[in-house]
Scaffold this motif. Structure first.
Motif, mmCIF file in Angstrom:
data_model
loop_
_atom_site.group_PDB
_atom_site.id
_atom_site.type_symbol
_atom_site.label_atom_id
_atom_site.label_comp_id
_atom_site.label_asym_id
_atom_site.label_seq_id
_atom_site.Cartn_x
_atom_site.Cartn_y
_atom_site.Cartn_z
ATOM 1 N N PRO A 284 0.798 -1.108 -0.200
ATOM 2 C CA PRO A 284 0.099 0.071 -0.104
ATOM 3 C C PRO A 284 0.808 1.412 0.071
ATOM 4 O O PRO A 284 1.889 1.335 0.464
ATOM 5 C CB PRO A 284 -0.777 -0.301 1.330
ATOM 6 N N VAL A 285 0.322 2.221 -0.727
ATOM 7 C CA VAL A 285 1.302 3.597 -0.637
ATOM 8 C C VAL A 285 0.944 4.117 0.651
ATOM 9 O O VAL A 285 -0.294 4.494 1.146
ATOM 10 C CB VAL A 285 0.369 4.544 -1.774
ATOM 11 N N VAL A 286 1.921 4.620 1.428
ATOM 12 C CA VAL A 286 1.555 5.113 2.865
ATOM 13 C C VAL A 286 1.114 6.557 2.872
ATOM 14 O O VAL A 286 1.219 7.256 1.816
ATOM 15 C CB VAL A 286 3.143 5.172 3.548
ATOM 16 N N ASP A 287 0.571 7.057 4.007
ATOM 17 C CA ASP A 287 -0.373 8.216 3.849
ATOM 18 C C ASP A 287 0.352 9.433 3.377
ATOM 19 O O ASP A 287 0.120 10.277 2.741
ATOM 20 C CB ASP A 287 -0.684 8.411 5.624
ATOM 21 N N GLY A 288 1.691 9.496 3.860
ATOM 22 C CA GLY A 288 2.401 10.610 3.556
ATOM 23 C C GLY A 288 2.971 10.738 2.069
ATOM 24 O O GLY A 288 3.383 11.764 1.528
ATOM 25 N N GLU A 289 2.666 9.607 1.350
ATOM 26 C CA GLU A 289 2.730 9.544 -0.255
ATOM 27 C C GLU A 289 1.706 9.620 -0.971
ATOM 28 O O GLU A 289 1.700 9.515 -2.170
ATOM 29 C CB GLU A 289 3.785 8.454 -0.691
ATOM 30 N N ARG A 290 0.487 9.526 -0.242
ATOM 31 C CA ARG A 290 -0.494 9.547 -1.168
ATOM 32 C C ARG A 290 -1.271 11.051 -1.695
ATOM 33 O O ARG A 290 -1.305 11.899 -0.717
ATOM 34 C CB ARG A 290 -1.890 9.093 -0.241
ATOM 35 N N ASP A 291 -1.378 11.082 -2.951
ATOM 36 C CA ASP A 291 -1.596 12.504 -3.300
ATOM 37 C C ASP A 291 -2.599 12.097 -4.480
ATOM 38 O O ASP A 291 -2.020 11.868 -5.615
ATOM 39 C CB ASP A 291 -0.365 13.207 -3.876
ATOM 40 N N VAL A 292 -4.093 12.172 -4.433
ATOM 41 C CA VAL A 292 -5.097 11.890 -5.286
ATOM 42 C C VAL A 292 -5.728 13.231 -5.664
ATOM 43 O O VAL A 292 -6.119 13.828 -4.535
ATOM 44 C CB VAL A 292 -5.947 10.714 -4.987
ATOM 45 N N ARG A 293 -5.920 13.541 -7.004
ATOM 46 C CA ARG A 293 -6.389 14.883 -7.380
ATOM 47 C C ARG A 293 -7.662 14.596 -7.907
ATOM 48 O O ARG A 293 -7.634 13.932 -8.943
ATOM 49 C CB ARG A 293 -5.406 15.593 -8.003
ATOM 50 N N GLN A 294 -8.733 15.143 -7.467
ATOM 51 C CA GLN A 294 -10.120 15.030 -8.066
ATOM 52 C C GLN A 294 -10.265 16.168 -9.133
ATOM 53 O O GLN A 294 -9.587 17.127 -9.178
ATOM 54 C CB GLN A 294 -10.951 15.221 -7.067
ATOM 55 N N GLY A 295 -10.839 15.695 -10.340
ATOM 56 C CA GLY A 295 -11.133 16.459 -11.700
ATOM 57 C C GLY A 295 -9.688 16.676 -12.424
ATOM 58 O O GLY A 295 -9.565 17.621 -13.423
ATOM 59 N N TYR A 296 -8.787 15.708 -12.402
ATOM 60 C CA TYR A 296 -7.559 15.713 -13.233
ATOM 61 C C TYR A 296 -7.554 14.219 -13.661
ATOM 62 O O TYR A 296 -7.908 13.136 -13.158
ATOM 63 C CB TYR A 296 -6.419 15.998 -12.503
ATOM 64 N N LEU A 297 -7.006 14.163 -14.874
ATOM 65 C CA LEU A 297 -6.538 12.649 -15.228
ATOM 66 C C LEU A 297 -5.170 12.732 -15.899
ATOM 67 O O LEU A 297 -4.645 13.856 -16.342
ATOM 68 C CB LEU A 297 -7.596 12.486 -16.660
ATOM 69 N N GLU A 298 -4.374 11.405 -15.622
ATOM 70 C CA GLU A 298 -3.284 11.462 -16.398
ATOM 71 C C GLU A 298 -3.219 11.277 -17.936
ATOM 72 O O GLU A 298 -3.900 10.326 -18.184
ATOM 73 C CB GLU A 298 -2.353 10.381 -15.663
ATOM 74 N N GLN A 299 -2.594 11.773 -18.656
ATOM 75 C CA GLN A 299 -2.774 11.741 -20.186
ATOM 76 C C GLN A 299 -1.747 10.637 -20.415
ATOM 77 O O GLN A 299 -1.255 10.119 -19.807
ATOM 78 C CB GLN A 299 -2.456 13.068 -20.782
ATOM 79 N N SER A 300 -1.958 10.148 -22.050
ATOM 80 C CA SER A 300 -1.328 9.204 -22.274
ATOM 81 C C SER A 300 0.210 9.581 -22.346
ATOM 82 O O SER A 300 0.485 10.796 -22.427
ATOM 83 C CB SER A 300 -1.529 9.114 -23.740
ATOM 84 N N GLY A 301 0.981 8.582 -22.148
ATOM 85 C CA GLY A 301 2.645 8.731 -22.088
ATOM 86 C C GLY A 301 3.146 8.788 -23.551
ATOM 87 O O GLY A 301 4.349 8.829 -23.876
ATOM 88 N N VAL A 302 2.236 8.896 -24.675
ATOM 89 C CA VAL A 302 2.941 8.880 -25.877
ATOM 90 C C VAL A 302 2.990 10.462 -26.584
ATOM 91 O O VAL A 302 2.093 11.240 -26.338
ATOM 92 C CB VAL A 302 1.697 8.034 -26.875
ATOM 93 N N ASN A 303 4.066 10.538 -27.024
ATOM 94 C CA ASN A 303 4.504 11.897 -27.638
ATOM 95 C C ASN A 303 4.370 11.581 -29.150
ATOM 96 O O ASN A 303 5.245 10.912 -29.761
ATOM 97 C CB ASN A 303 5.988 12.310 -27.413
ATOM 98 N N PRO A 304 3.239 12.339 -29.548
ATOM 99 C CA PRO A 304 3.141 12.211 -31.044
ATOM 100 C C PRO A 304 4.161 12.311 -32.110
ATOM 101 O O PRO A 304 4.255 11.868 -32.963
ATOM 102 C CB PRO A 304 2.014 13.171 -31.327
ATOM 103 N N THR A 305 4.952 13.491 -31.813
ATOM 104 C CA THR A 305 6.033 13.942 -32.716
ATOM 105 C C THR A 305 7.184 12.650 -32.649
ATOM 106 O O THR A 305 7.754 12.395 -33.400
ATOM 107 C CB THR A 305 6.670 15.104 -32.228
ATOM 108 N N ARG A 306 7.421 12.334 -31.253
ATOM 109 C CA ARG A 306 8.591 11.316 -31.204
ATOM 110 C C ARG A 306 8.089 10.061 -32.014
ATOM 111 O O ARG A 306 8.777 9.369 -32.782
ATOM 112 C CB ARG A 306 8.689 11.006 -29.892
ATOM 113 N N GLU A 307 6.900 9.669 -31.695
ATOM 114 C CA GLU A 307 6.240 8.377 -32.450
ATOM 115 C C GLU A 307 6.559 8.477 -34.068
ATOM 116 O O GLU A 307 6.676 7.719 -34.594
ATOM 117 C CB GLU A 307 4.959 8.169 -31.993
#
Length: 252
Positions: free
Chosen positions: A192-215
């Motif tokens: 489990p992720v310990v309390d001091g390292e838990r950082d969940v943000r509401q109303g945000y999403l992690e985007q794709s790790g794909v860089n179109p130019t690089r690909e």
């Protein structure tokens, strides 16, 4: 098959496999939390060594290069960027860790894709209708008709009750196997992720790790390498045809 044609064919096959990986990356440029794949190349032994009729460094005519091959496809876990959506059921983890979700067969998988929804039963679920789990391994229930909010650290609060979103991390990202649909299966126990390292943000999403130019640059490079190998095959085929024609003409 002439040896040069054999090496060129192996090179073309390796580049074709790389193109398939790149195409899959590009197809997921807009997929939430997607992690790009990276093919790993390695020099290939000669055919005789591959067939175990000889051995490396034998000093014979078989102890030459055999072109290249793809030995593995690794996942790039480093690329992370956030996008604000202001949708209450969108969550992202700012830091290490993964959401825990439960498949229909009972297996627990990990994911970075936090574009969740609430079903008719009040369960917080993924886009594939897998329930998101709390820290104690139970399904997270939310009454969407009443006010609820998320506190720092990934705690959902409603009617005075606190539910902690289950976050876990593997000992190493190398312990994770892609299962499709942005899911990862851990090969070893997670913590489990310990309390001091838990950082969940509401109303945000992690985007794709794909860089179109690089690909796109990688696709152009791979296409040219594939074409070069196929041209080499054609040149060697023409050379052999020319030699055969000369032999036949001298006999006639």
């Amino acid at each position: 098959m002439p040896y040069g044609m054999y090496i060129s064919a192996e090179g073309a096959q390796a580049q074709q496999q790389r193109l398939e990986v790149i195409a899959n990356n590009m197809a997921n440029m807009e997929t939430v939390g997607f992690k790009r794949d990276v093919p790993i190349f390695q020099a290939r032994f000669a055919q005789a060594i591959q067939q175990q009729s000889d051995y490396p460094h034998s000093g014979t005519q078989n102890d030459v290069g055999g072109g290249v091959k793809i030995i593995d496809v690794e996942t790039d876990f480093e690329s992370k960027s956030l996008r604000q959506t202001d949708i209450p059921t969108d969550f992202t983890i700012n830091g290490d860790g993964y959401f825990q979700v439960q498949a229909p067969d009972g297996n627990v998988f990990l994911t970075r894709a936090g574009n969740f929804t609430i079903d008719a039963n009040g369960r917080l679920i993924t886009q594939d209708e897998m329930p998101v789990l709390s820290t104690d391994g139970t399904e997270i229930l939310i009454d969407n008709t009443r006010r609820w909010e998320i506190y720092p650290g990934g705690n959902i609060v409603q009617n005075g009750e606190w539910t902690e979103i289950g976050l876990a991390k593997p000992q190493s990202n190398g312990d994770l196997v892609k299962m499709g649909n942005n899911l990862f299966r851990p090969l070893a126990p997670v913590t489990p992720v310990v309390d001091g390292e838990r950082d969940v943000r509401q109303g945000y999403l992690e985007q794709s790790g794909v860089n179109p130019t690089r690909e796109m640059m990688a696709m152009i490079e791979t296409s040219r390498a594939y074409e070069a190998n196929t041209r080499m095959i054609q040149h060697q085929d023409n050379m052999i045809s020319g030699l055969v024609n000369r032999l036949l003409s001298t006999r006639s």
